[in-house]
Design an enzyme around this catalytic site. Structure first.
Site, PDB file in Angstrom:
ATOM      1  N   LYS A  37       0.843  -1.205   0.000  1.00 53.07           N
ATOM      2  CA  LYS A  37       0.000   0.000   0.000  1.00 53.07           C
ATOM      3  C   LYS A  37       0.876   1.252   0.000  1.00 53.07           C
ATOM      4  O   LYS A  37       0.598   2.222  -0.704  1.00 53.07           O
ATOM      5  CB  LYS A  37      -0.944  -0.005   1.209  1.00 53.07           C
ATOM      6  CG  LYS A  37      -2.057  -1.044   1.082  1.00 53.07           C
ATOM      7  CD  LYS A  37      -2.865  -1.214   2.357  1.00 53.07           C
ATOM      8  CE  LYS A  37      -3.869  -2.344   2.180  1.00 53.07           C
ATOM      9  NZ  LYS A  37      -4.580  -2.697   3.414  1.00 53.07           N
ATOM     10  N   GLN A  39      -4.959  -0.797   9.551  1.00 57.39           N
ATOM     11  CA  GLN A  39      -4.846  -2.170   9.058  1.00 57.39           C
ATOM     12  C   GLN A  39      -5.378  -3.153  10.099  1.00 57.39           C
ATOM     13  O   GLN A  39      -5.006  -3.104  11.274  1.00 57.39           O
ATOM     14  CB  GLN A  39      -3.374  -2.481   8.713  1.00 57.39           C
ATOM     15  CG  GLN A  39      -3.139  -3.851   8.096  1.00 57.39           C
ATOM     16  CD  GLN A  39      -3.730  -4.004   6.692  1.00 57.39           C
ATOM     17  OE1 GLN A  39      -4.026  -3.020   6.017  1.00 57.39           O
ATOM     18  NE2 GLN A  39      -3.894  -5.220   6.260  1.00 57.39           N
ATOM     19  N   ASP A  92     -11.418   2.836   3.563  1.00 57.98           N
ATOM     20  CA  ASP A  92     -11.745   1.405   3.566  1.00 57.98           C
ATOM     21  C   ASP A  92     -13.250   1.184   3.394  1.00 57.98           C
ATOM     22  O   ASP A  92     -13.691   0.083   3.077  1.00 57.98           O
ATOM     23  CB  ASP A  92     -11.354   0.780   4.919  1.00 57.98           C
ATOM     24  CG  ASP A  92     -10.003   0.092   4.898  1.00 57.98           C
ATOM     25  OD1 ASP A  92      -9.654  -0.491   3.860  1.00 57.98           O
ATOM     26  OD2 ASP A  92      -9.321   0.114   5.933  1.00 57.98           O
TER      27      ASP A  92
HETATM   28  N1  GUN Z   1      -7.033  -6.463   6.600  1.00 62.54           N
HETATM   29  C1  GUN Z   1      -7.306  -7.312   5.587  1.00 62.54           C
HETATM   30  N2  GUN Z   1      -7.880  -6.643   4.559  1.00 62.54           N
HETATM   31  C2  GUN Z   1      -7.967  -5.360   4.943  1.00 62.54           C
HETATM   32  C3  GUN Z   1      -8.462  -4.178   4.306  1.00 62.54           C
HETATM   33  O1  GUN Z   1      -8.951  -4.177   3.176  1.00 62.54           O
HETATM   34  N3  GUN Z   1      -8.370  -3.043   5.038  1.00 62.54           N
HETATM   35  C4  GUN Z   1      -7.838  -3.005   6.293  1.00 62.54           C
HETATM   36  N4  GUN Z   1      -7.806  -1.840   6.931  1.00 62.54           N
HETATM   37  N5  GUN Z   1      -7.377  -4.090   6.895  1.00 62.54           N
HETATM   38  C5  GUN Z   1      -7.435  -5.244   6.225  1.00 62.54           C
END
Ligand code: GUN
Length: 236
Positions: free
Chosen positions: A4, A48, A71
């Site tokens: 990311k 996350q 998100d």
């Molecule tokens: N953990 C696994 N997938 C995701 C996601 O798409 N966003 C976030 N914030 N955490 C995750």
């Protein structure tokens, strides 16, 4: 998170990373979110998941202001997806929809089966397919006769988080199979929720792991972040 961060660099999106220690208190995390909520140079916030056990996920998600919730996990954004009037689409389901669109697959009237019911993937995925006039079934770990259901699918989306859970015997000839699973095996190799080898012989189209849905998720995160920047800028 590394991917990311890299994607932000590639897109020339300014980013800040806070790699907090596992013993960070909930109060400390909420204080950081509060600071970022107010910070004008920050358009999007992503915490996350999963979080350590002593931190309440719901409280943390609710603390991010909806306008910066790239998100789309905040209940306001979840509700907007439900009614079909949304600014942000959750990144993984959005990436799946983009793959389907790019492959020229028409969802209208198709049997769509989503295996998995998480807030991050399964539930919003079902909504997005429904908005495109798919006939949607959500299956999960308690579903009886799962193979009977998956074999009905013109579009099968696997998001259960169990390595090789769906095999070729559970797929209809000519189906489109999208594998959202990213599972790390004991030998450190990554594998999806679909047994690729047996499934690819039956499916008309199938996504690999790694390299299928994963990069799309990150691309959609970039898209949401740009959107957030534009929305927040007009508000400032
Ligand atoms: N953990 C696994 N997938 C995701 C996601 O798409 N966003 C976030 N914030 N955490 C995750």
């Amino acid at each position: 998170m590394r991917n990311k961060e890299r994607a932000c660099e590639e897109c020339a999106i300014y980013s800040e990373k806070y790699a907090l220690s596992e013993d960070t208190t909930q109060e400390e995390l909420l204080a950081l979110i509060d600071m970022l909520n107010k910070k004008g140079s920050i358009s999007g916030i992503l915490v996350q998941l999963p979080l350590p056990k002593h931190i309440d996920e719901k409280t943390v998600i609710n603390a991010i202001i909806p306008e910066k919730d790239v998100d789309a996990f905040h209940p306001i954004n979840v509700g907007k997806i439900m009614v079909g009037n949304y600014d942000f689409v959750p990144c993984t389901p959005a990436g799946v929809m983009e793959l389907i669109k790019e492959a020229g697959i028409d969802i209208r009237g198709k049997e769509c089966v989503v295996v998995g019911r998480s807030n991050i993937v399964g539930k919003p995925q079902a909504m997005l397919l429904l908005h495109q006039n798919g006939t949607v079934t959500i299956c999960h770990s308690k579903t009886k006769n799962l193979a009977d259901k998956t074999k009905q699918a013109d579009i099968l989306i696997a998001a259960v988080g169990i390595p090789n859970f769906i095999n070729g015997d559970m797929i209809k000839e000519g189906a489109v199979v999208i594998d959202v699973g990213i599972n790390r095996l004991e030998n450190k190799k990554l594998c999806g929720d679909v047994d690729f080898e047996s499934a690819e012989k039956i499916a008309a189209a199938i996504t690999p792991v790694p390299g299928g849905v994963g990069p799309m998720t990150i691309a959609m995160l970039m898209k949401n972040t740009v959107k957030a920047a534009m929305v927040n800028q007009t508000k400032r």
